[in-house]
Design an enzyme around this catalytic site. Structure first.
Site, PDB file in Angstrom:
ATOM      1  N   GLU A  27       0.832  -1.204   0.000  1.00 41.41           N
ATOM      2  CA  GLU A  27       0.000   0.000   0.000  1.00 41.41           C
ATOM      3  C   GLU A  27       0.867   1.254   0.000  1.00 41.41           C
ATOM      4  O   GLU A  27       0.565   2.243  -0.671  1.00 41.41           O
ATOM      5  CB  GLU A  27      -0.927  -0.009   1.215  1.00 41.41           C
ATOM      6  CG  GLU A  27      -2.172   0.829   1.066  1.00 41.41           C
ATOM      7  CD  GLU A  27      -3.191   0.525   2.171  1.00 41.41           C
ATOM      8  OE1 GLU A  27      -3.953  -0.443   2.004  1.00 41.41           O
ATOM      9  OE2 GLU A  27      -3.212   1.233   3.184  1.00 41.41           O
ATOM     10  N   GLU A  58       2.140   1.690  -3.358  1.00 43.32           N
ATOM     11  CA  GLU A  58       1.043   2.158  -4.209  1.00 43.32           C
ATOM     12  C   GLU A  58       0.809   3.655  -4.029  1.00 43.32           C
ATOM     13  O   GLU A  58       0.634   4.403  -4.996  1.00 43.32           O
ATOM     14  CB  GLU A  58      -0.232   1.368  -3.876  1.00 43.32           C
ATOM     15  CG  GLU A  58      -1.369   1.638  -4.844  1.00 43.32           C
ATOM     16  CD  GLU A  58      -2.658   0.907  -4.452  1.00 43.32           C
ATOM     17  OE1 GLU A  58      -2.647   0.125  -3.483  1.00 43.32           O
ATOM     18  OE2 GLU A  58      -3.672   1.143  -5.128  1.00 43.32           O
ATOM     19  N   CYS A 103      -8.373  -1.954   4.211  1.00 43.49           N
ATOM     20  CA  CYS A 103      -8.226  -3.080   5.144  1.00 43.49           C
ATOM     21  C   CYS A 103      -9.542  -3.490   5.775  1.00 43.49           C
ATOM     22  O   CYS A 103      -9.676  -4.594   6.269  1.00 43.49           O
ATOM     23  CB  CYS A 103      -7.282  -2.721   6.283  1.00 43.49           C
ATOM     24  SG  CYS A 103      -5.705  -2.174   5.710  1.00 43.49           S
ATOM     25  N   SER A 134      -7.268   1.786  -2.330  1.00 43.67           N
ATOM     26  CA  SER A 134      -6.069   1.011  -2.599  1.00 43.67           C
ATOM     27  C   SER A 134      -6.504  -0.341  -3.146  1.00 43.67           C
ATOM     28  O   SER A 134      -7.511  -0.904  -2.705  1.00 43.67           O
ATOM     29  CB  SER A 134      -5.285   0.815  -1.293  1.00 43.67           C
ATOM     30  OG  SER A 134      -4.413  -0.271  -1.433  1.00 43.67           O
ATOM     31  N   LYS A 189     -15.532  -9.611   8.076  1.00 42.23           N
ATOM     32  CA  LYS A 189     -14.515 -10.490   7.497  1.00 42.23           C
ATOM     33  C   LYS A 189     -15.127 -11.804   7.034  1.00 42.23           C
ATOM     34  O   LYS A 189     -14.608 -12.451   6.131  1.00 42.23           O
ATOM     35  CB  LYS A 189     -13.419 -10.780   8.527  1.00 42.23           C
ATOM     36  CG  LYS A 189     -12.567  -9.580   8.887  1.00 42.23           C
ATOM     37  CD  LYS A 189     -11.444  -9.351   7.904  1.00 42.23           C
ATOM     38  CE  LYS A 189     -10.637  -8.110   8.264  1.00 42.23           C
ATOM     39  NZ  LYS A 189      -9.873  -7.609   7.110  1.00 42.23           N
ATOM     40  N   GLU A 198     -16.297 -10.992   3.756  1.00 43.24           N
ATOM     41  CA  GLU A 198     -15.163 -10.761   2.855  1.00 43.24           C
ATOM     42  C   GLU A 198     -14.579 -12.083   2.362  1.00 43.24           C
ATOM     43  O   GLU A 198     -14.301 -12.255   1.165  1.00 43.24           O
ATOM     44  CB  GLU A 198     -14.078  -9.953   3.587  1.00 43.24           C
ATOM     45  CG  GLU A 198     -12.914  -9.549   2.697  1.00 43.24           C
ATOM     46  CD  GLU A 198     -11.780  -8.898   3.476  1.00 43.24           C
ATOM     47  OE1 GLU A 198     -11.571  -9.270   4.651  1.00 43.24           O
ATOM     48  OE2 GLU A 198     -11.108  -8.023   2.922  1.00 43.24           O
ATOM     49  N   GLU A 254     -14.326 -13.183  -5.554  1.00 43.55           N
ATOM     50  CA  GLU A 254     -13.003 -12.874  -6.111  1.00 43.55           C
ATOM     51  C   GLU A 254     -11.862 -13.328  -5.202  1.00 43.55           C
ATOM     52  O   GLU A 254     -10.705 -13.270  -5.594  1.00 43.55           O
ATOM     53  CB  GLU A 254     -12.875 -11.379  -6.423  1.00 43.55           C
ATOM     54  CG  GLU A 254     -12.946 -10.445  -5.234  1.00 43.55           C
ATOM     55  CD  GLU A 254     -14.360  -9.925  -4.947  1.00 43.55           C
ATOM     56  OE1 GLU A 254     -15.321 -10.665  -5.263  1.00 43.55           O
ATOM     57  OE2 GLU A 254     -14.491  -8.826  -4.402  1.00 43.55           O
ATOM     58  N   CYS A 284     -10.327  -1.619  14.577  1.00 47.04           N
ATOM     59  CA  CYS A 284     -10.640  -3.042  14.783  1.00 47.04           C
ATOM     60  C   CYS A 284     -10.800  -3.399  16.254  1.00 47.04           C
ATOM     61  O   CYS A 284     -11.524  -4.325  16.596  1.00 47.04           O
ATOM     62  CB  CYS A 284      -9.544  -3.909  14.184  1.00 47.04           C
ATOM     63  SG  CYS A 284      -9.278  -3.579  12.448  1.00 47.04           S
TER      64      CYS A 284
END
Lengths: 394, 595
Positions: free
Chosen positions: B282, B285, B309, B329, B368, B371, B376, B525
């Site tokens: 990141e 990037e 994230c 990102s 999560k 996710e 994908e 988190c």
């Protein structure tokens, strides 16, 4: 049967001398403090049912400091058996509009809003015409006040002042926590005077004739006149303006059909008075008669001996179960329990003694419910169950 | 302002003006039970459990919603209060599916606690549950919503509106039909729900719970054919202790590793490793985007760059600001990077058949779960992460296994992919990703450490909803000379309601940041939807302190110095943003509807 008081008819509200322009411009010349004092000395109390002193309400709002204030006319007339506000708005709308603007003048605001009950949509166009004419006159006398109509959508709870404001703000119609009270933080968080249609009409009377004339009517603690919506087992249903403080037996003598078993005073959220109590019951906020005295929004439903009090209660409870906003526990669940409870007693699934448990439950509802709806379910429940217990069981 | 004098249960107290009766009583050490009250949320005053008697008033008042006044006399335990309170608990129970022994929240339910406290023995009132048409929504991969357990306190509704600004949950109908529902009463899976799980964390009963995968994981562990790998997120190690008898803010990293080994996981690894990897990717990037913008004047480059994230945040932006997906990102979250590497890099190094690997992650998060379920996320050729457990689910497994957590020795993470740094640990706190990225990026660009004492970048820390920091770059290395004098404008937002503020500003072109860290949950988190219940402002502060203590205790505190990171680039990935990392560590986003 010694009656201490006779029924006195009055004719203020609907007497239409078409002089609202004169009264309005005359009143707007007067000192604000003087007007508040006039209202306070009339001892006018809110005619929606709760009976809060109107003068004090206006005084509190006038003392609140804010860039914006509001006057709201509560025309969400939803109490079962009440139909007076509809008549006022149809027959003498200018009195209400003038009263709103006088209130605006006193508390310092230029916006009035009429919260019109969803079912009264048919009144809207006529009322709008009246508002147009009224605002035209205000412009003529260089008085800045405009009035809008806000349509309700038919929820009973939105007649509760803070739920009404929530509904106007686009939220669910749910009562707020009090304090703060509307006079300090109401619609949009701004100081707001919210009055019932009839209350506003009475203030017009007071500003027209002076407080003394109003004060001399009625009895101690319950001054002035009141509109009563009379329905049920009566040969002459309709709307009547009567002085406060009458005894219920006088009322029944006048309106009953000779077989009156009980009268529901104040609609579903009011009390059922059985015949044996007619004499000792006065209609007012706190009567001079010995015995009980019932405040009221003006609904008087008469029932004769053919009516089942169980069905009556069943009907009320179904209404409350449906019309509770559902947010607070005692009201939401309490209403369900009461309804299912009386059904269980009637069918024999629960013993008669279960009624006492339910009475205790209504006590808790009265103490703990967030707003008047949940608090007042106890009124009809306990007055019906206590007086007609056998009808609940057999 | 003058203090208020009031009496509670006969004792006179001096109270700050503006406090509610509930606050005053709690300050005085008097406990008043509550249900709809939560420190994170506005006052609802709808459960009525907290009623107290104000002497002189016939009606009782909700103590949470009533401000103290001079000369008030309060009774919190009069007979009237007791009877009413008991009645209210009974009423709630009559509408509630009180099959407690079969409830996921058995033992951690506020209604159950109250029922126990008031010794509700017999159900005098009629059970209303059979008359209701309660439904259970199980379609979401993250959250189960069981209306029969709901007490209508609206904590979830307020959470979704006030903390998250999502409004997936709201009140529908009135009276006896009143319920907590969604848009057109669809499943949570089909509405704008970010799966953040804050509603789960704020629910006092079992009406909203995470979808748990405990049995699936037990089964995998017991299967001798399977090699079960577990990764643990940074915030778990500062939360887990609360479920197992420790004070809030206890760091239990070593015990957690120990417990995971005892549970039978074949390899206990650290998501922190891929947090460091995220920083490498990141950070690179960001620098690439800055170069394209400042040097190449590429009009297509999207700045500010936003972190990716937090899966709750990702789903939020996909639903509500899809036109800004290019600003995200492309890095996967550390969990998904880890998953992709476990079945490739790790499998190769350990000479394992990736087909036989079961990849489990322990997360402070319910989003999560969603996710890992994204189509994908199969870049390893298999499902990258098979099961996601929350901190709470891990605690349940530890209890089920009969492990005395308190007495466990501290153990270290296995290798490979178990080495981490302080920079990775602070991913668990709001501002942590930003701080970690700055530590590395600044040093990459200038060759010097970030100019903050002990490399603690204090301006990005804290609990303020939106924070800004400006880092000026001076005397960069030759290759980065175009950044000389550039002020890197950073922002941090946590809690989606704050993310919304930043995004709306961005939309209105009222801010011009280069880099923004977004975390879906309040506090980051550590305040995640999968963390121990309760979570409130004080507990979040304690967990944050623990996170930063953990960072300071690490001997390596910068991601690029993690030896395993250096090694993975040498042995496997090549370089940041290289072809392999592009394939395994980066992803794309999906535009989603609002309804």
């Amino acid at each position: 049967m010694a009656t201490a008081y006779n029924l006195k008819r009055a004719d203020f509200i609907f007497r239409n001398e078409n002089d609202w322009e004169k009264i309005l411009s005359r009143t707007l010349q007067r000192d604000k403090q003087e007007l508040i004092n006039e209202l306070i000395s009339s001892e006018l109390k809110g005619r929606g049912g709760a009976g809060f002193p109107t003068g004090l309400k206006w005084k509190l709002a006038s003392e609140a400091v804010s860039d914006q204030k509001y006057v709201i006319c509560n025309a969400d007339e939803g109490e079962p058996g009440t139909f007076k506000d509809r008549e006022i708005l149809t027959r003498v709308p200018f009195k209400v509009l003038a009263a709103m603007s006088i209130c605006g003048y006193i508390i310092g605001c230029n916006t009035g809003i009429i919260y019109l009950r969803g079912e009264y949509k048919f009144l809207k166009s006529e009322l709008e015409k009246a508002i147009k004419e009224f605002e035209y006159y205000c412009k003529e006398i260089h008085f800045d006040f405009n009035i809008q109509i806000f349509m309700g959508s038919g929820a009973y709870i939105c007649g509760e002042e803070t739920a009404l404001m929530e509904s106007m703000e686009g939220m669910r119609g749910e009562p707020r926590n009090k304090p703060p009270f509307p006079t300090g933080s109401g619609y949009m968080g701004k100081p707001t005077v919210i009055n019932n249609v009839e209350t506003l009409a009475h203030t017009f009377t007071i500003f027209k004739y002076g407080s003394k004339k109003f004060y001399d009517l009625g009895v101690q603690f319950s001054r002035g006149t009141k509109l009563f919506s009379v329905s049920g087992d009566t040969p002459k249903p309709g709307i009547y303006e009567l002085e406060l403080g009458m005894s219920l037996s006088d009322f029944v003598d006048e309106f009953g059909d000779g077989d009156t078993k009980a009268v529901q005073v104040g609609g579903a959220s009011g009390f059922l008075v059985p015949r044996k109590r007619f004499n000792e019951t006065a209609i007012g906020f706190k009567g001079k008669l010995s015995g009980i005295s019932l405040p009221t929004g003006g609904s008087m439903m008469l029932f004769n001996s053919t009516r089942s009090m169980y069905n009556l209660l069943d009907n009320y409870l179904e209404f409350f179960r449906e019309e509770s906003c559902g947010q607070c526990t005692p009201c939401r669940v309490g209403c369900q329990q009461l309804l299912i409870g009386i059904k269980a007693v009637k069918s024999g699934a629960k013993p008669a003694g279960y009624l006492d448990k339910l009475l205790k439950l209504t006590e808790t509802m009265q103490y703990t419910a967030k707003c008047g709806l949940g608090q007042s379910v106890a009124n009809s429940f306990s007055s019906i169950v206590e007086n007609f217990r056998e009808e609940m069981i057999y | 302002m003058n203090k208020i004098n009031m009496t509670i249960n006969g004792v006179v107290y001096e109270v700050e003006p503006g406090k509610t009766i509930l606050e005053a009583a709690r300050d005085a050490g008097i406990i008043i039970p509550t249900l709809c009250y939560h420190k994170d949320l506005c006052i609802a005053g709808n459960c009525r459990v907290c009623v107290v008697e104000i002497v002189g008033q016939n009606r009782l008042s909700a103590s949470c919603a009533t401000p103290c006044q001079d000369n008030m006399e309060i009774l919190t335990n009069s007979l009237k209060v007791r009877n009413s309170r008991k009645h209210i608990i009974e009423l709630l129970l009559s509408e509630h599916n009180a099959d407690c022994t079969k409830c996921y929240k058995n033992g951690n339910c506020e209604l159950q606690e109250l029922a126990a406290e008031y010794k509700i023995m017999s159900q005098d009132l009629i059970d209303l549950v059979p008359f209701k048409n309660y439904t259970i929504d199980m379609f979401s991969p993250s959250i189960i919503k069981d209306d029969s357990k709901c007490i209508r306190c609206q904590r979830c509704v307020r959470t979704c509106a006030e903390l998250q600004g999502v409004n997936a949950l709201t009140v529908a109908y009135k009276g006896d039909h009143m319920k907590i529902s969604t848009f057109f009463e669809k499943s949570l899976n089909d509405v704008v729900c970010t799966n953040c799980g804050q509603c789960v964390n704020h629910c006092p009963t079992g009406a909203l719970i995470e979808k748990n995968y405990i049995e699936e994981v037990w089964e995998a562990i017991s299967d001798p054919e399977k090699h079960v790998v577990v990764q643990t997120a940074p915030a778990v190690r500062v939360g887990l202790g609360e479920e197992l008898g420790f004070e809030a803010g206890s760091r239990v990293t070593g015990k957690m590793v120990s417990a995971l080994k005892s549970l039978g996981f074949d390899s206990v690894l650290d998501t922190d490793f891929t947090a460091d990897l995220t920083i490498m990717e990141e950070g690179t990037e960001l620098l690439t985007r800055l170069k394209r913008s400042l040097v190449d004047h590429d009009p297509d480059v999207k700045l500010p760059m936003a972190t990716s994230c937090s899966p709750g945040w990702i789903k939020y932006i996909e639903h509500l600001y899809p036109e800004y997906l290019g600003h995200l990102s492309t890095c996967k979250s550390p969990q998904q990077m880890f998953g992709a590497l476990v079945k490739t890099y790790y499998a190769r190094s350990r000479k394992l058949n990736p087909e036989k690997i079961v990849s489990v992650s322990i997360m402070p998060c319910t989003a999560k779960k969603f996710e890992s379920n994204r189509p994908e996320m199969h870049d390893s050729g298999y499902r990258d992460v098979d099961y996601v457990l929350t901190t709470r689910e891990l605690a349940i497994m530890i209890k089920q296994a009969g492990i005395d957590f308190m007495k466990l020795p501290d153990k270290k993470f296995d290798r490979i992919m178990g080495e981490s740094t302080g920079a990775a640990v602070i991913f668990g706190a709001t501002g942590g990703v930003m701080e970690a990225a700055l530590r590395t990026a600044y040093e990459l660009v200038t060759g010097r450490e970030v100019p903050f004492e002990n490399i603690n970048i204090m301006p990005v820390r804290g609990m303020e909803g939106v924070r800004e920091a400006i880092i000026k770059i001076e005397n960069p290395l030759e290759a980065w000379s175009f950044l000389d004098g550039v002020e890197l404008r950073c922002a941090i937002a946590h809690g989606l309601v704050n993310a919304k503020k930043v995004m709306d500003e961005l939309k209105a072109q009222k801010n011009n940041y280069h880099f923004i860290e977004f975390m879906a949950c309040p506090g980051g988190c550590l305040g995640g939807g999968g963390q121990p219940i309760p979570t409130n402002p004080e507990i979040r502060e304690k967990r944050a302190k623990a996170i930063y203590d953990e960072d300071e205790a690490m001997h390596i505190r910068k991601s690029h110095e993690n030896p395993e990171i250096i090694k993975i680039y040498e042995d496997y990935l090549g370089k940041p943003l290289g072809e392999k990392s592009h394939h395994l560590l980066h992803t794309k986003y999906t535009e989603r509807n609002r309804y």
